[in-house]
Design a protein around this motif. Structure first.
Motif, PDB file in Angstrom:
ATOM      1  N   LYS A  39       0.830  -1.211   0.000  1.00 10.68           N
ATOM      2  CA  LYS A  39       0.000   0.000   0.000  1.00 10.68           C
ATOM      3  C   LYS A  39       0.860   1.255   0.000  1.00 10.68           C
ATOM      4  O   LYS A  39       0.610   2.212  -0.734  1.00 10.68           O
ATOM      5  CB  LYS A  39      -0.912   0.003   1.226  1.00 10.68           C
ATOM      6  CG  LYS A  39      -1.927  -1.129   1.256  1.00 10.68           C
ATOM      7  CD  LYS A  39      -2.750  -1.084   2.538  1.00 10.68           C
ATOM      8  CE  LYS A  39      -3.710  -2.265   2.602  1.00 10.68           C
ATOM      9  NZ  LYS A  39      -4.482  -2.280   3.880  1.00 10.68           N
ATOM     10  N   VAL A  40       1.892   1.238   0.871  1.00  8.05           N
ATOM     11  CA  VAL A  40       2.754   2.413   1.022  1.00  8.05           C
ATOM     12  C   VAL A  40       3.549   2.672  -0.258  1.00  8.05           C
ATOM     13  O   VAL A  40       3.746   3.823  -0.657  1.00  8.05           O
ATOM     14  CB  VAL A  40       3.706   2.217   2.228  1.00  8.05           C
ATOM     15  CG1 VAL A  40       4.813   3.264   2.217  1.00  8.05           C
ATOM     16  CG2 VAL A  40       2.938   2.295   3.532  1.00  8.05           C
ATOM     17  N   ALA A  41       4.015   1.596  -0.906  1.00  6.06           N
ATOM     18  CA  ALA A  41       4.831   1.741  -2.119  1.00  6.06           C
ATOM     19  C   ALA A  41       4.065   2.462  -3.223  1.00  6.06           C
ATOM     20  O   ALA A  41       4.637   3.268  -3.967  1.00  6.06           O
ATOM     21  CB  ALA A  41       5.298   0.375  -2.598  1.00  6.06           C
ATOM     22  N   ARG A  42       2.770   2.162  -3.333  1.00  2.00           N
ATOM     23  CA  ARG A  42       1.957   2.836  -4.359  1.00  2.00           C
ATOM     24  C   ARG A  42       1.891   4.334  -4.101  1.00  2.00           C
ATOM     25  O   ARG A  42       2.006   5.141  -5.027  1.00  2.00           O
ATOM     26  CB  ARG A  42       0.548   2.244  -4.383  1.00  2.00           C
ATOM     27  CG  ARG A  42       0.477   0.847  -4.999  1.00  2.00           C
ATOM     28  CD  ARG A  42      -0.949   0.437  -5.319  1.00  2.00           C
ATOM     29  NE  ARG A  42      -1.752   0.256  -4.114  1.00  2.00           N
ATOM     30  CZ  ARG A  42      -1.891  -0.905  -3.470  1.00  2.00           C
ATOM     31  NH1 ARG A  42      -1.258  -1.983  -3.928  1.00  2.00           N
ATOM     32  NH2 ARG A  42      -2.645  -0.992  -2.398  1.00  2.00           N
ATOM     33  N   ALA A  43       1.737   4.717  -2.837  1.00  2.00           N
ATOM     34  CA  ALA A  43       1.684   6.145  -2.491  1.00  2.00           C
ATOM     35  C   ALA A  43       3.040   6.804  -2.677  1.00  2.00           C
ATOM     36  O   ALA A  43       3.132   7.972  -3.093  1.00  2.00           O
ATOM     37  CB  ALA A  43       1.203   6.309  -1.045  1.00  2.00           C
ATOM     38  N   ALA A  44       4.099   6.050  -2.389  1.00  2.00           N
ATOM     39  CA  ALA A  44       5.455   6.604  -2.513  1.00  2.00           C
ATOM     40  C   ALA A  44       5.779   6.946  -3.967  1.00  2.00           C
ATOM     41  O   ALA A  44       6.491   7.921  -4.244  1.00  2.00           O
ATOM     42  CB  ALA A  44       6.480   5.614  -1.969  1.00  2.00           C
ATOM     43  N   LYS A  45       5.256   6.154  -4.890  1.00  2.00           N
ATOM     44  CA  LYS A  45       5.510   6.396  -6.320  1.00  2.00           C
ATOM     45  C   LYS A  45       4.901   7.704  -6.808  1.00  2.00           C
ATOM     46  O   LYS A  45       5.319   8.261  -7.812  1.00  2.00           O
ATOM     47  CB  LYS A  45       4.974   5.226  -7.143  1.00  2.00           C
ATOM     48  CG  LYS A  45       5.813   3.972  -7.029  1.00  2.00           C
ATOM     49  CD  LYS A  45       5.229   2.844  -7.859  1.00  2.00           C
ATOM     50  CE  LYS A  45       6.077   1.573  -7.731  1.00  2.00           C
ATOM     51  NZ  LYS A  45       5.502   0.440  -8.491  1.00  2.00           N
ATOM     52  N   THR A  46       3.884   8.173  -6.093  1.00  2.00           N
ATOM     53  CA  THR A  46       3.238   9.434  -6.484  1.00  2.00           C
ATOM     54  C   THR A  46       3.998  10.650  -5.965  1.00  2.00           C
ATOM     55  O   THR A  46       3.611  11.787  -6.235  1.00  2.00           O
ATOM     56  CB  THR A  46       1.798   9.487  -5.940  1.00  2.00           C
ATOM     57  OG1 THR A  46       1.831   9.556  -4.499  1.00  2.00           O
ATOM     58  CG2 THR A  46       1.008   8.276  -6.385  1.00  2.00           C
ATOM     59  N   GLY A  47       5.080  10.404  -5.200  1.00  2.00           N
ATOM     60  CA  GLY A  47       5.874  11.516  -4.668  1.00  2.00           C
ATOM     61  C   GLY A  47       5.528  11.890  -3.246  1.00  2.00           C
ATOM     62  O   GLY A  47       6.054  12.883  -2.724  1.00  2.00           O
ATOM     63  N   ASP A  48       4.666  11.138  -2.598  1.00  2.00           N
ATOM     64  CA  ASP A  48       4.296  11.408  -1.204  1.00  2.00           C
ATOM     65  C   ASP A  48       5.520  11.168  -0.306  1.00  2.00           C
ATOM     66  O   ASP A  48       6.016  10.049  -0.176  1.00  2.00           O
ATOM     67  CB  ASP A  48       3.152  10.464  -0.799  1.00  2.00           C
ATOM     68  CG  ASP A  48       2.595  10.784   0.577  1.00  2.00           C
ATOM     69  OD1 ASP A  48       3.388  11.045   1.497  1.00  2.00           O
ATOM     70  OD2 ASP A  48       1.359  10.769   0.739  1.00  2.00           O
ATOM     71  N   LYS A  49       6.003  12.258   0.333  1.00  2.00           N
ATOM     72  CA  LYS A  49       7.234  12.162   1.135  1.00  2.00           C
ATOM     73  C   LYS A  49       7.048  11.277   2.369  1.00  2.00           C
ATOM     74  O   LYS A  49       7.938  10.514   2.736  1.00  2.00           O
ATOM     75  CB  LYS A  49       7.685  13.561   1.548  1.00  2.00           C
ATOM     76  CG  LYS A  49       8.182  14.411   0.392  1.00  2.00           C
ATOM     77  CD  LYS A  49       8.678  15.773   0.876  1.00  2.00           C
ATOM     78  CE  LYS A  49       9.191  16.602  -0.301  1.00  2.00           C
ATOM     79  NZ  LYS A  49       9.665  17.938   0.144  1.00  2.00           N
TER      80      LYS A  49
END
Length: 363
Positions: free
Chosen positions: A144-154
């Protein structure tokens, strides 16, 4: 606060729990009540209460308690649901610390599930099942976190980095409690309640001849867990069963003395479990009641007051504090006051184990 007793089948785990459930028979003021079939509320033995009772002569004395949970024997494959594994692992997740019972005795009449006595192998089986379950939890959150990280979420990127550290540790067959991480990184797994993040104590269940000095199996365990900063207790479940069957307190003390022991294994286990949970005790003492209160080590005075009643914390003004040793020395609050042993403490005071406290508050 709960300690969960874990171990393979036939290691003496349930025998120990049954002895705990009969703890009232093993020392004075050891009440036990059943919440569910496998949960016991057990009094923590504390000699200081007896001393305070003698000095204050209250109408009643109320000790502190902890909960012990008997978690049915785990087996290989528990992380995949084998042997009702999901249910047992869920029970462990709900506890705050783990008491890991290891068989350290030879007895042909007690069959070992793996055919031979080897406490290191037994420990590794349990560790592996807990680690696999934790790995599953970390990997699910990581997706779940990896998907958000790809969007640039610090924030998601930081969480991903922390979770990858934990994943690598678990992949390497190590427990989360051994991770060298920052407090910020720990926050990213707080919601997972990981099984191997919990503090652990090892209980070596030995035969009667080994109860004082241990044996080769105990030595194996001590060497193997030397770098875990975990306590190792030596207890004989068979002896504890015998003690619980004795009628009088005097008989039990005589039995222990004959074995070269000054305290029952149950009493040692309860006290060690209390410390494992990072708990300390403070006291309130008056003619109506002498009571022990449980708090986490590190609580400030207002938090300690809140254990009695939330209004005490909300309206906290100050606390009159006497160290236990000072109270024992002088014999009363008034004598402590005259001797200058009574202190007035404010909101930043860190409560110490054994403090006698009287709170002033206004709501």
């Amino acid at each position: 606060m709960q300690c969960g007793i874990v171990g393979l089948p036939n290691v003496g785990k349930s025998t120990l729990f049954n002895c705990l459930s009969n703890a009232k028979a093993q020392a004075a003021n050891f009440p036990f009540c059943t919440i569910e079939p496998n949960v016991g509320v057990i009094t923590v033995p504390d000699e200081r209460l007896n001393v305070l009772e003698g000095l204050v002569k209250p109408n009643k004395v109320v000790p502190t308690t902890i909960e012990i949970v008997d978690i049915a024997g785990l087996v290989k494959g528990a992380s995949r649901g084998e042997g009702l594994g999901n249910q047992f692992l869920a029970n462990i997740r709900n506890t705050d610390a783990i008491i890991h019972v290891l068989r350290c005795f030879d007895d042909d009449n007690v069959i070992h599930v793996d055919g031979s006595v080897n406490p290191i192998r037994d420990k590794e089986i349990i560790d592996t099942e807990l680690q696999l379950k934790d790995l599953d939890s970390v990997e699910k959150k990581l997706q779940k976190v990896a998907r958000a990280a790809k969007t640039g979420d610090k924030d998601a990127k930081k969480a991903e980095e922390a979770l990858l550290k934990y994943k690598a540790l678990l992949d390497d067959g190590k427990s989360v409690r051994s991770a060298v991480v920052t407090d910020e990184e720990k926050e990213h797994i707080a919601d997972l309640f990981l099984l191997t993040s919990k503090p652990v104590m090892y209980v070596c269940n030995v035969d009667e001849a080994s109860v004082v000095k241990g044996n080769k199996y105990v030595d194996m365990v001590k060497d193997y867990v030397a770098n875990e900063n975990a306590e190792v207790l030596i207890i004989s479940a068979a002896i504890e069963s015998e003690i619980s069957g004795l009628d009088s307190y005097e008989d039990r003390i005589a039995f222990l003395n004959d074995l070269g022991l000054n305290q029952s294994g149950v009493a040692k286990l309860i006290t060690a479990s209390y410390k494992l949970l990072n708990l300390i005790t403070y006291f309130t003492a008056g003619v109506q009641e002498v009571r022990a209160w449980t708090i986490e080590n590190g609580y400030k005075a207002p938090q300690a007051a809140g254990v009695i009643h939330t209004d005490f914390e909300r309206g906290f003004i100050k606390a009159d504090v006497i160290a236990y040793d000072e109270f024992k020395k002088h014999g009363s609050e008034s004598a402590c006051r005259e001797a200058g042993a009574l202190r007035m403490e404010g909101k930043e005071y860190l409560v110490k184990d054994g403090d006698l406290m009287h709170f002033k508050f206004n709501v």
